[in-house]
Write an enzyme that holds these catalytic residues in place. Sequence first.
Site, PDB file in Angstrom:
ATOM      1  N   VAL A 188       0.816  -1.216   0.000  1.00 19.04           N
ATOM      2  CA  VAL A 188       0.000   0.000   0.000  1.00 19.04           C
ATOM      3  C   VAL A 188       0.850   1.266   0.000  1.00 19.04           C
ATOM      4  O   VAL A 188       0.304   2.367  -0.068  1.00 19.04           O
ATOM      5  CB  VAL A 188      -0.972   0.050   1.204  1.00 19.04           C
ATOM      6  CG1 VAL A 188      -1.941  -1.106   1.170  1.00 19.04           C
ATOM      7  CG2 VAL A 188      -0.221   0.108   2.527  1.00 19.04           C
ATOM      8  N   LYS A 189       2.164   1.139   0.053  1.00 18.94           N
ATOM      9  CA  LYS A 189       3.030   2.310   0.092  1.00 18.94           C
ATOM     10  C   LYS A 189       3.267   2.856  -1.321  1.00 18.94           C
ATOM     11  O   LYS A 189       2.661   2.426  -2.296  1.00 18.94           O
ATOM     12  CB  LYS A 189       4.347   1.953   0.781  1.00 18.94           C
ATOM     13  CG  LYS A 189       4.205   1.493   2.232  1.00 18.94           C
ATOM     14  CD  LYS A 189       3.544   2.528   3.106  1.00 18.94           C
ATOM     15  CE  LYS A 189       3.760   2.298   4.602  1.00 18.94           C
ATOM     16  NZ  LYS A 189       3.472   0.949   5.070  1.00 18.94           N
ATOM     17  N   ILE A 190       4.179   3.811  -1.441  1.00 14.88           N
ATOM     18  CA  ILE A 190       4.400   4.497  -2.719  1.00 14.88           C
ATOM     19  C   ILE A 190       4.900   3.528  -3.783  1.00 14.88           C
ATOM     20  O   ILE A 190       4.475   3.571  -4.934  1.00 14.88           O
ATOM     21  CB  ILE A 190       5.402   5.653  -2.538  1.00 14.88           C
ATOM     22  CG1 ILE A 190       4.980   6.573  -1.375  1.00 14.88           C
ATOM     23  CG2 ILE A 190       5.534   6.445  -3.830  1.00 14.88           C
ATOM     24  CD1 ILE A 190       3.613   7.186  -1.525  1.00 14.88           C
TER      25      ILE A 190
END
Length: 384
Positions: A188-190
């Site tokens: 879910v991060k960059i």
Amino acid sequence: MIPYGRQIISDADVEAVVAVLRSDFLTQGPQVPAFEQALAAFCETPHAVAVNSATSALHIACLALGVGPGDTVWTCTNTFLASANCALYCGADVEFLDIDPRTLNVSVPELAAKLEAASAAGRLPKVLIPVHFAGLPCDMAEIAGLARRHGVAVVEDASHAVGARYGDGSPVGSGHHSDITVFSFHPVKIMTTAEGGAALTRDGALARKLALLRSHGMSREPEEMRGAPDGPWYYQQLALGYNYRMTELQGALGRSQLPRVPAWVDARHALADRYDQELAGLPLLLPWRGSPARSALHLYVVQLDEERTRVSRRHAFEALRAGGIGVNVHYIPVHTQPFFRERRAQSLPAAERYYARCITLPLHAGLTVEDQDTVIARLREVLQ
């Protein structure tokens, strides 16, 4: 369900991973060192040490800085559990700091006052872990100045902030304001390596410690050994380390993803601009975006304005989820968790007030305008 965050995997990403599966190395091969070199160059810093999660990176960062029993680590309460647990893994204690209600990052005035009081009492922390919440960098120049004045080491928890930039334009991870910076590559991060993380530093000795600690405390380098090696097969355990290594599959995926980070951050800003415009008339407090720093915009968090609506956060959350909007809450203040509350009771009113009314809306580089319009429409229905 429209998720609040998700990975973007291209054909090139798949091909990079498949190439590793067909190679001679699934672990401890050339891909992870190549990813580390690319990440260090991207962040304009000399050293990056890749590991299997940001939690592992935080743990070995504390160990590399000498955190142990009898020490205390300070961190912001508006974060995930790992920012605090890393201190306990080392046998140290942890204390929490309240937030600035505008930035949702650590309150610098509170930090300054707390450091002065701790210095007078002879109870300064060994390490300070500021958290770049939602991808917005903390005021690291101020924080670094305070830490240096009191002889406190700094580990930036930049799990949300790959691709962010400080107010002076330098990339988060460059290491000019801290001893170590930690990134997360959770889906879910960059960007993602599936699970994965990294610790970055400008200090070569710290980088060697981090690399040693991620792999059982073991070295095959003759210059690091105590005594001459028995032969080319020889290795020595020099410290109590862990198996926190990143696999070749993850390294290859990270190398493939990293060049697209700037475009993904730009896309997040464009989507956040649309949210700002379309949600302006609703009874919400929108994220503050007036910082000279450039956020990576990992999260877009709104707060219900209690003076303009009687809708509760729980009702809004449940109604949005029922309508197919995968909202979330970031974060439950860590100091309110039973495990930590039983160790030390703290009242941190700004973080507690923020938590009572916050909702994270979907925001990721793959979010379509049509899906974003659905989020906005459903939110209007719930609040109006």
